[in-house]
Design a protein around this motif. Structure first.
Motif, PDB file in Angstrom:
ATOM      1  N   SER A  67     -37.251   2.613 -18.529  1.00 34.55           N
ATOM      2  CA  SER A  67     -36.407   1.431 -18.689  1.00 34.55           C
ATOM      3  C   SER A  67     -34.958   1.797 -18.390  1.00 34.55           C
ATOM      4  O   SER A  67     -34.469   2.847 -18.820  1.00 34.55           O
ATOM      5  CB  SER A  67     -36.519   0.902 -20.113  1.00 34.55           C
ATOM      6  OG  SER A  67     -35.513  -0.056 -20.372  1.00 34.55           O
ATOM      7  N   LYS A  69     -32.480   0.077 -19.516  1.00 32.83           N
ATOM      8  CA  LYS A  69     -31.753  -0.164 -20.768  1.00 32.83           C
ATOM      9  C   LYS A  69     -31.716   1.085 -21.634  1.00 32.83           C
ATOM     10  O   LYS A  69     -30.735   1.349 -22.323  1.00 32.83           O
ATOM     11  CB  LYS A  69     -32.424  -1.301 -21.549  1.00 32.83           C
ATOM     12  CG  LYS A  69     -32.258  -2.678 -20.948  1.00 32.83           C
ATOM     13  CD  LYS A  69     -32.961  -3.715 -21.812  1.00 32.83           C
ATOM     14  CE  LYS A  69     -32.782  -5.125 -21.272  1.00 32.83           C
ATOM     15  NZ  LYS A  69     -33.501  -6.135 -22.106  1.00 32.83           N
ATOM     16  N   THR A  73     -37.167   5.226 -22.918  1.00 28.36           N
ATOM     17  CA  THR A  73     -38.219   4.240 -23.131  1.00 28.36           C
ATOM     18  C   THR A  73     -39.040   4.067 -21.866  1.00 28.36           C
ATOM     19  O   THR A  73     -38.499   4.025 -20.762  1.00 28.36           O
ATOM     20  CB  THR A  73     -37.603   2.874 -23.517  1.00 28.36           C
ATOM     21  OG1 THR A  73     -36.792   3.045 -24.687  1.00 28.36           O
ATOM     22  CG2 THR A  73     -38.688   1.847 -23.807  1.00 28.36           C
ATOM     23  N   PRO A  76     -41.260  -1.070 -18.921  1.00 26.72           N
ATOM     24  CA  PRO A  76     -42.056  -2.095 -19.606  1.00 26.72           C
ATOM     25  C   PRO A  76     -42.731  -3.121 -18.700  1.00 26.72           C
ATOM     26  O   PRO A  76     -43.300  -4.096 -19.189  1.00 26.72           O
ATOM     27  CB  PRO A  76     -41.001  -2.778 -20.478  1.00 26.72           C
ATOM     28  CG  PRO A  76     -39.744  -2.713 -19.660  1.00 26.72           C
ATOM     29  CD  PRO A  76     -39.816  -1.417 -18.907  1.00 26.72           C
ATOM     30  N   TRP A  77     -42.681  -2.955 -17.382  1.00 30.72           N
ATOM     31  CA  TRP A  77     -43.259  -3.959 -16.499  1.00 30.72           C
ATOM     32  C   TRP A  77     -44.787  -3.920 -16.511  1.00 30.72           C
ATOM     33  O   TRP A  77     -45.398  -2.995 -17.040  1.00 30.72           O
ATOM     34  CB  TRP A  77     -42.732  -3.793 -15.084  1.00 30.72           C
ATOM     35  CG  TRP A  77     -41.273  -4.154 -14.937  1.00 30.72           C
ATOM     36  CD1 TRP A  77     -40.384  -4.434 -15.928  1.00 30.72           C
ATOM     37  CD2 TRP A  77     -40.548  -4.247 -13.717  1.00 30.72           C
ATOM     38  NE1 TRP A  77     -39.148  -4.703 -15.411  1.00 30.72           N
ATOM     39  CE2 TRP A  77     -39.210  -4.593 -14.051  1.00 30.72           C
ATOM     40  CE3 TRP A  77     -40.873  -4.069 -12.380  1.00 30.72           C
ATOM     41  CZ2 TRP A  77     -38.221  -4.773 -13.089  1.00 30.72           C
ATOM     42  CZ3 TRP A  77     -39.891  -4.239 -11.410  1.00 30.72           C
ATOM     43  CH2 TRP A  77     -38.578  -4.592 -11.758  1.00 30.72           C
ATOM     44  N   THR A  78     -45.395  -4.916 -15.884  1.00 34.19           N
ATOM     45  CA  THR A  78     -46.846  -5.121 -15.953  1.00 34.19           C
ATOM     46  C   THR A  78     -47.550  -4.539 -14.731  1.00 34.19           C
ATOM     47  O   THR A  78     -47.090  -4.708 -13.599  1.00 34.19           O
ATOM     48  CB  THR A  78     -47.152  -6.630 -16.026  1.00 34.19           C
ATOM     49  OG1 THR A  78     -46.471  -7.191 -17.144  1.00 34.19           O
ATOM     50  CG2 THR A  78     -48.641  -6.869 -16.170  1.00 34.19           C
ATOM     51  N   LYS A  87     -41.594  -7.946 -15.554  1.00 34.36           N
ATOM     52  CA  LYS A  87     -41.812  -8.627 -16.825  1.00 34.36           C
ATOM     53  C   LYS A  87     -40.492  -9.277 -17.204  1.00 34.36           C
ATOM     54  O   LYS A  87     -39.585  -8.621 -17.731  1.00 34.36           O
ATOM     55  CB  LYS A  87     -42.254  -7.642 -17.905  1.00 34.36           C
ATOM     56  CG  LYS A  87     -42.616  -8.296 -19.227  1.00 34.36           C
ATOM     57  CD  LYS A  87     -43.107  -7.249 -20.222  1.00 34.36           C
ATOM     58  CE  LYS A  87     -43.482  -7.896 -21.546  1.00 34.36           C
ATOM     59  NZ  LYS A  87     -43.944  -6.879 -22.533  1.00 34.36           N
ATOM     60  N   GLY A  89     -37.198 -10.668 -18.501  1.00 33.66           N
ATOM     61  CA  GLY A  89     -36.503 -10.471 -19.768  1.00 33.66           C
ATOM     62  C   GLY A  89     -36.578  -9.060 -20.303  1.00 33.66           C
ATOM     63  O   GLY A  89     -35.861  -8.718 -21.251  1.00 33.66           O
ATOM     64  N   SER A  90     -37.413  -8.215 -19.697  1.00 39.26           N
ATOM     65  CA  SER A  90     -37.561  -6.839 -20.202  1.00 39.26           C
ATOM     66  C   SER A  90     -36.505  -5.904 -19.636  1.00 39.26           C
ATOM     67  O   SER A  90     -36.302  -4.803 -20.136  1.00 39.26           O
ATOM     68  CB  SER A  90     -38.957  -6.306 -19.868  1.00 39.26           C
ATOM     69  OG  SER A  90     -39.126  -6.176 -18.468  1.00 39.26           O
ATOM     70  N   GLY A  91     -35.842  -6.322 -18.560  1.00 41.57           N
ATOM     71  CA  GLY A  91     -34.791  -5.498 -17.969  1.00 41.57           C
ATOM     72  C   GLY A  91     -35.257  -4.715 -16.757  1.00 41.57           C
ATOM     73  O   GLY A  91     -36.445  -4.673 -16.423  1.00 41.57           O
ATOM     74  N   ASP A 233     -34.908  -6.697 -12.619  1.00 43.92           N
ATOM     75  CA  ASP A 233     -35.497  -7.847 -13.307  1.00 43.92           C
ATOM     76  C   ASP A 233     -34.495  -8.990 -13.208  1.00 43.92           C
ATOM     77  O   ASP A 233     -33.499  -9.015 -13.931  1.00 43.92           O
ATOM     78  CB  ASP A 233     -35.789  -7.498 -14.764  1.00 43.92           C
ATOM     79  CG  ASP A 233     -36.161  -8.719 -15.611  1.00 43.92           C
ATOM     80  OD1 ASP A 233     -36.483  -9.773 -15.020  1.00 43.92           O
ATOM     81  OD2 ASP A 233     -36.122  -8.609 -16.853  1.00 43.92           O
TER      82      ASP A 233
END
Length: 248
Positions: A67, A69, A73, A76-78, A87, A89-91, A233
């Motif tokens: 990530s 951000k 981390t 967080p994408w799919t 995804k 809003g996930s950044g 994103d």
């Protein structure tokens, strides 16, 4: 007198050329052939990364990404059916590795169902070294500012041509990038350049990058070294696949 003048010039010309011609005739074919160092062997297979490439996404996992951000981390994408999708809003996500000069291959497509107009239509971006954006956007019958369409160096240089495909079809970007260079005093001594093939068509050719991508205002020149690739994103369900890079 004219006859003698022409003859004299002819003789002088030939005398002048004789040393050059004699020097040329001394060469042999092997004098301009060399066998070392050997070029590295790279194996290629259709629709697959070259053997010396770093595979950033092959449809299985996001081990090469984090990530933006929080670099501690996981990205967080799919992932579904071998396809990576934003995804919303996930950044943004970015590579763990950092790069300078490189060859990059990446495939993308806008959502099957497009909502919105202009910049709200299948919008994402690829940030080279995390600072310079190559725009991703559905260009099909979608008027927007020309330096914000797909294939543009966002807000800096429009593409030479617009390589359009219908919404939901896969696009390819093949990118040759040379990073900017700064001296020991952090003064810019050479601007970065990029060549981009969009669906096999040259849309940026040795294009000079003026500075960072700014939504408002002019590009900024910020000294830096190697940097990551960032995928943006922008709130749209843009998908990616088959991402690989070759540091140069």
């Amino acid at each position: 007198m004219k006859h003698h003048s022409k003859l004299t010039l002819f003789i002088l010309f030939n005398l002048a050329c004789t040393p050059f011609l004699s020097a040329q005739t001394k060469f042999q074919p092997q004098d301009t052939e060399f066998y070392e160092p050997k070029s590295k062997v790279v194996h290629t297979t259709p629709n697959k990364a070259p053997s010396d490439a770093i595979v950033l996404f092959d449809g299985t996992d996001l081990k090469q990404w984090v990530s933006t951000k929080n670099s501690n981390t996981d990205a967080p994408w799919t992932i579904k059916d071998g396809i990576l999708t934003v995804k919303p809003g996930s950044g943004d996500i970015q590579t763990k590795q950092e790069f300078e000069d490189f060859q990059l291959h990446i495939e993308w497509k806008s959502p099957d169902i497009i909502k919105g107009q202009g910049q709200g239509r299948g919008n994402s971006g690829i940030f080279l070294q995390g600072k310079y954006e190559l725009q991703v956007l559905d260009n099909d019958n979608n008027p927007t500012y020309v330096n914000g369409q797909a294939g543009s160096i966002y807000k800096q240089r429009q593409p030479l041509v617009s390589a359009v495909k219908p919404a939901g079809e896969w696009h390819t970007y093949d990118i040759l990038y040379t990073a900017p260079r700064f001296n020991k005093d952090n003064i810019l001594i050479k601007k970065g350049t990029v060549t981009v093939l969009h669906n096999g068509v040259v849309v940026q050719y040795n294009t000079q990058i003026e500075g960072t991508t700014e939504y408002i205002g002019m590009p900024q020149v910020i000294p830096h070294g190697a940097g990551p690739l960032i995928l943006q994103d922008h709130g749209d369900l843009v998908s990616f696949r088959n991402i690989w890079i070759r540091p140069l």
